[in-house]
Design a protein around this motif. Structure first.
Motif, mmCIF file in Angstrom:
data_model
loop_
_atom_site.group_PDB
_atom_site.id
_atom_site.type_symbol
_atom_site.label_atom_id
_atom_site.label_comp_id
_atom_site.label_asym_id
_atom_site.label_seq_id
_atom_site.Cartn_x
_atom_site.Cartn_y
_atom_site.Cartn_z
ATOM 1 N N VAL A 172 27.664 20.077 34.889
ATOM 2 C CA VAL A 172 28.195 20.050 33.522
ATOM 3 C C VAL A 172 28.062 18.643 32.952
ATOM 4 O O VAL A 172 27.650 18.472 31.798
ATOM 5 N N GLY A 173 28.378 17.625 33.743
ATOM 6 C CA GLY A 173 28.240 16.244 33.286
ATOM 7 C C GLY A 173 26.800 15.897 32.947
ATOM 8 O O GLY A 173 26.526 15.265 31.928
ATOM 9 N N LEU A 174 25.878 16.312 33.781
ATOM 10 C CA LEU A 174 24.459 16.063 33.523
ATOM 11 C C LEU A 174 24.000 16.774 32.260
ATOM 12 O O LEU A 174 23.246 16.222 31.459
ATOM 13 N N SER A 175 24.484 17.994 32.055
ATOM 14 C CA SER A 175 24.062 18.745 30.863
ATOM 15 C C SER A 175 24.554 18.081 29.575
ATOM 16 O O SER A 175 23.956 18.256 28.519
ATOM 17 N N GLN A 176 25.633 17.310 29.665
ATOM 18 C CA GLN A 176 26.150 16.610 28.490
ATOM 19 C C GLN A 176 25.260 15.427 28.101
ATOM 20 O O GLN A 176 25.251 15.007 26.947
ATOM 21 N N LEU A 177 24.507 14.907 29.066
ATOM 22 C CA LEU A 177 23.619 13.782 28.795
ATOM 23 C C LEU A 177 22.274 14.207 28.214
ATOM 24 O O LEU A 177 21.612 13.423 27.554
ATOM 25 N N LEU A 178 21.883 15.440 28.483
ATOM 26 C CA LEU A 178 20.575 15.935 28.057
ATOM 27 C C LEU A 178 20.667 16.628 26.704
ATOM 28 O O LEU A 178 21.675 17.262 26.399
ATOM 29 N N GLY B 3 20.032 19.529 23.973
ATOM 30 C CA GLY B 3 19.897 20.974 24.063
ATOM 31 C C GLY B 3 21.203 21.641 24.419
ATOM 32 O O GLY B 3 22.227 20.979 24.596
ATOM 33 N N PRO B 4 21.157 22.961 24.554
ATOM 34 C CA PRO B 4 22.384 23.720 24.845
ATOM 35 C C PRO B 4 22.856 23.494 26.282
ATOM 36 O O PRO B 4 22.166 23.830 27.246
ATOM 37 N N GLY B 5 24.041 22.928 26.417
ATOM 38 C CA GLY B 5 24.580 22.603 27.734
ATOM 39 C C GLY B 5 24.799 23.808 28.615
ATOM 40 O O GLY B 5 24.563 23.758 29.825
ATOM 41 N N SER B 6 25.248 24.905 28.030
ATOM 42 C CA SER B 6 25.517 26.094 28.842
ATOM 43 C C SER B 6 24.242 26.610 29.495
ATOM 44 O O SER B 6 24.251 26.982 30.678
ATOM 45 N N SER B 7 23.151 26.607 28.773
ATOM 46 C CA SER B 7 21.877 27.065 29.345
ATOM 47 C C SER B 7 21.411 26.118 30.444
ATOM 48 O O SER B 7 20.863 26.555 31.466
ATOM 49 N N GLN B 8 21.637 24.832 30.254
ATOM 50 C CA GLN B 8 21.230 23.859 31.264
ATOM 51 C C GLN B 8 22.046 24.010 32.544
ATOM 52 O O GLN B 8 21.509 23.908 33.648
ATOM 53 N N VAL B 9 23.339 24.287 32.399
ATOM 54 C CA VAL B 9 24.191 24.487 33.574
ATOM 55 C C VAL B 9 23.758 25.746 34.323
ATOM 56 O O VAL B 9 23.655 25.738 35.557
ATOM 57 N N VAL B 10 23.483 26.815 33.596
ATOM 58 C CA VAL B 10 23.026 28.056 34.236
ATOM 59 C C VAL B 10 21.707 27.814 34.964
ATOM 60 O O VAL B 10 21.517 28.273 36.096
#
Length: 78
Positions: free
Chosen positions: A13-19, A21-28
């Motif tokens: 979740v922390g990494l997805s906040q840095l990238l 795009g949509p964080g939820s898709s990145q976490v999945v």
């Protein structure tokens, strides 16, 4: 199959906040990759994102066909 710890999930979740795009898709995507490498990542991403893509596609097609409907236009343009 390895289980996902609470710490690993928090890191995803922390990494997805840095990238961008949509964080939820990145976490999945990250969880799928963690569970089953690239095949898992692609499967998880498609399973999570494909329904949204299909709904948006249906809405776009419907909007094009309903463009002449005054009720539809008044709701969309308001």
């Amino acid at each position: 199959l390895s289980s996902l710890s609470e710490r690993q999930y928090a890191e995803f979740v922390g990494l997805s906040q840095l990238l961008p795009g949509p964080g939820s898709s990145q976490v999945v995507f990250a969880i799928g990759y963690h569970r089953a490498c690239l095949k898992g990542a692609i499967s998880a991403f498609l399973g999570f994102t494909l329904p949204s893509i299909l709904i948006m596609l249906v809405l776009v097609i419907s909007a094009g066909k309903l463009a002449d409907n005054t009720l539809f236009a008044s709701v969309v343009l308001t």
